[in-house]
Write a protein that holds these residues in place. Sequence first.
Motif, PDB file in Angstrom:
ATOM      1  N   PRO A 155       0.842  -1.205   0.000  1.00  0.00           N
ATOM      2  CA  PRO A 155       0.000   0.000   0.000  1.00  0.00           C
ATOM      3  C   PRO A 155       0.874   1.250   0.000  1.00  0.00           C
ATOM      4  O   PRO A 155       2.023   1.216   0.455  1.00  0.00           O
ATOM      5  CB  PRO A 155      -0.791  -0.117   1.297  1.00  0.00           C
ATOM      6  N   SER A 156       0.324   2.360  -0.483  1.00  0.00           N
ATOM      7  CA  SER A 156       1.116   3.591  -0.576  1.00  0.00           C
ATOM      8  C   SER A 156       1.598   4.039   0.802  1.00  0.00           C
ATOM      9  O   SER A 156       2.640   4.673   0.913  1.00  0.00           O
ATOM     10  CB  SER A 156       0.299   4.698  -1.256  1.00  0.00           C
ATOM     11  N   ARG A 157       0.872   3.676   1.875  1.00  0.00           N
ATOM     12  CA  ARG A 157       1.278   4.111   3.213  1.00  0.00           C
ATOM     13  C   ARG A 157       2.451   3.290   3.778  1.00  0.00           C
ATOM     14  O   ARG A 157       2.947   3.589   4.852  1.00  0.00           O
ATOM     15  CB  ARG A 157       0.107   4.003   4.182  1.00  0.00           C
ATOM     16  N   GLU A 177      -2.247   2.584  -4.374  1.00  0.00           N
ATOM     17  CA  GLU A 177      -2.833   3.707  -3.618  1.00  0.00           C
ATOM     18  C   GLU A 177      -3.800   3.179  -2.557  1.00  0.00           C
ATOM     19  O   GLU A 177      -4.666   2.356  -2.857  1.00  0.00           O
ATOM     20  CB  GLU A 177      -3.557   4.640  -4.590  1.00  0.00           C
ATOM     21  N   GLY A 178      -3.616   3.593  -1.322  1.00  0.00           N
ATOM     22  CA  GLY A 178      -4.550   3.202  -0.275  1.00  0.00           C
ATOM     23  C   GLY A 178      -3.900   2.389   0.823  1.00  0.00           C
ATOM     24  O   GLY A 178      -2.743   2.603   1.163  1.00  0.00           O
ATOM     25  N   ARG A 179      -4.676   1.445   1.345  1.00  0.00           N
ATOM     26  CA  ARG A 179      -4.240   0.656   2.496  1.00  0.00           C
ATOM     27  C   ARG A 179      -4.060  -0.808   2.112  1.00  0.00           C
ATOM     28  O   ARG A 179      -4.230  -1.178   0.954  1.00  0.00           O
ATOM     29  CB  ARG A 179      -5.268   0.814   3.629  1.00  0.00           C
ATOM     30  N   TYR A 180      -3.739  -1.624   3.097  1.00  0.00           N
ATOM     31  CA  TYR A 180      -3.390  -3.015   2.809  1.00  0.00           C
ATOM     32  C   TYR A 180      -4.447  -3.772   1.989  1.00  0.00           C
ATOM     33  O   TYR A 180      -4.084  -4.471   1.026  1.00  0.00           O
ATOM     34  CB  TYR A 180      -3.069  -3.760   4.110  1.00  0.00           C
ATOM     35  N   ASP A 182      -6.299  -2.721  -0.275  1.00  0.00           N
ATOM     36  CA  ASP A 182      -6.151  -2.300  -1.677  1.00  0.00           C
ATOM     37  C   ASP A 182      -4.984  -3.040  -2.339  1.00  0.00           C
ATOM     38  O   ASP A 182      -5.046  -3.402  -3.514  1.00  0.00           O
ATOM     39  CB  ASP A 182      -5.947  -0.785  -1.747  1.00  0.00           C
ATOM     40  N   GLN A 285     -13.573  -0.235   9.227  1.00  0.00           N
ATOM     41  CA  GLN A 285     -12.844   1.002   8.989  1.00  0.00           C
ATOM     42  C   GLN A 285     -11.546   1.022   9.793  1.00  0.00           C
ATOM     43  O   GLN A 285     -11.445   1.713  10.810  1.00  0.00           O
ATOM     44  CB  GLN A 285     -13.712   2.197   9.352  1.00  0.00           C
ATOM     45  N   ASP A 287      -8.061   1.881  11.189  1.00  0.00           N
ATOM     46  CA  ASP A 287      -7.367   3.161  11.276  1.00  0.00           C
ATOM     47  C   ASP A 287      -6.347   3.119  12.405  1.00  0.00           C
ATOM     48  O   ASP A 287      -6.684   3.280  13.569  1.00  0.00           O
ATOM     49  CB  ASP A 287      -8.379   4.287  11.524  1.00  0.00           C
TER      50      ASP A 287
END
Length: 388
Positions: A155-157, A177-180, A182, A285, A287
């Motif tokens: 992921p991008s993060r 782009e996004g989180r795991y 994705d 969600q 986070d």
Amino acid sequence: MDATTAFRGLECLDCGATAPDGSYRCPDCGGLLRASYDLDAVPGADALDGRDPGPYRVAELLPFSRDHAVTMDEGATPATACPTLADEFGVDELLVKDEGRNPTGAATDRGLSLAVTAARDGDAAAVALPTTGNGGQSAAAHAGRAGLDSHSFVPSRCPFVNKAMINVHGGDMNVVEGRYPDAVEAYEGGREDEWTPVGPASPYRREGLKGIYFEVAATLSWSAPDALVVPTGHGTALAAIHAAATQLADAGVVDETPRLYAAQPTGCAPVVDAVADGKVSPEEQPDSIVGSLEVPDPVLGDRAAAAVRESDGEGVAVDDDDALAAAVDAAGDTGLEISATGGVGVAAARELADLGAFDGDDAVVVVNPVAGGKENDVLRSHLMSRGV
Ligand SMILES: [Zn+2]
């Protein structure tokens, strides 16, 4: 002569079918696989003591012998006594099992060593996986050593150090782009048939992580700690430690098994919830600033939750700020470079101590899965909140 493996083969956890060596999932039902061993082949503690430290000290309970594996001497990481933390938590002994001392600075090296070995044995040309970061770095390193290509979907993060080092090791990297989740979706959509999967469902990933417990037991003169606190994403390490503890007990090497505690960030704690509720519900969600543990639908979540319950442990969720504070304070007090990921474990141990989960004569082990230096930006940013 080096000790050799007593591996018997892979079998399905769901339907019981046997699977060919090197399999990723059950060929019949798609279930998770586990490795079985001839436990009678494991020698007693005295014989094990005479061997070199590290995971292959209990070579009988690993799928490959050391001289066969794609290895850069993973493991043999220290379990360092931290008397300041022991005093604070009111326990006899507090050890940090520092997995940051692995070749690429993370516990993921242990599993990827074996998963890449299995892929090489199967004449794979390439290995591939979705990863929050560290697994991709470990895969790229071991694949490079074995002469295989690797494809990581991150992921991008994902931390910059993972992205940089995947490329430094010659791996192919796809930044999504996004989180795991994705990255998982992009991997599923983009993976090619000739790529051998080495993601978290691989039974070899789990087998490799058993070394964490073999080494802890050896450090404690072949006894079990009273409690092990494990920062948890997919649940792979928890499931592995539970398997290792059960196997050493069944083989007669260690008398007891430890209580296992799953530590997760409050913003993504599906395994902690499953310890209480019985079954994993994916986090809708997620986070958390602790990206390595932001795994909303953990592959081994049910297994890990069952391991915690069977061991009489608990699940503990901690706030990001508490995890960062724990990591930074522990670095100051103990000298060890605890990551934010490891800070989740230290903060969970603190909460367990406050709740009275530990006795005064307990030996407690906290796993630091990742080197602090790999998450230095997150740790440094926490100091800003303290005006530093
Ligand atoms: Zn099956």
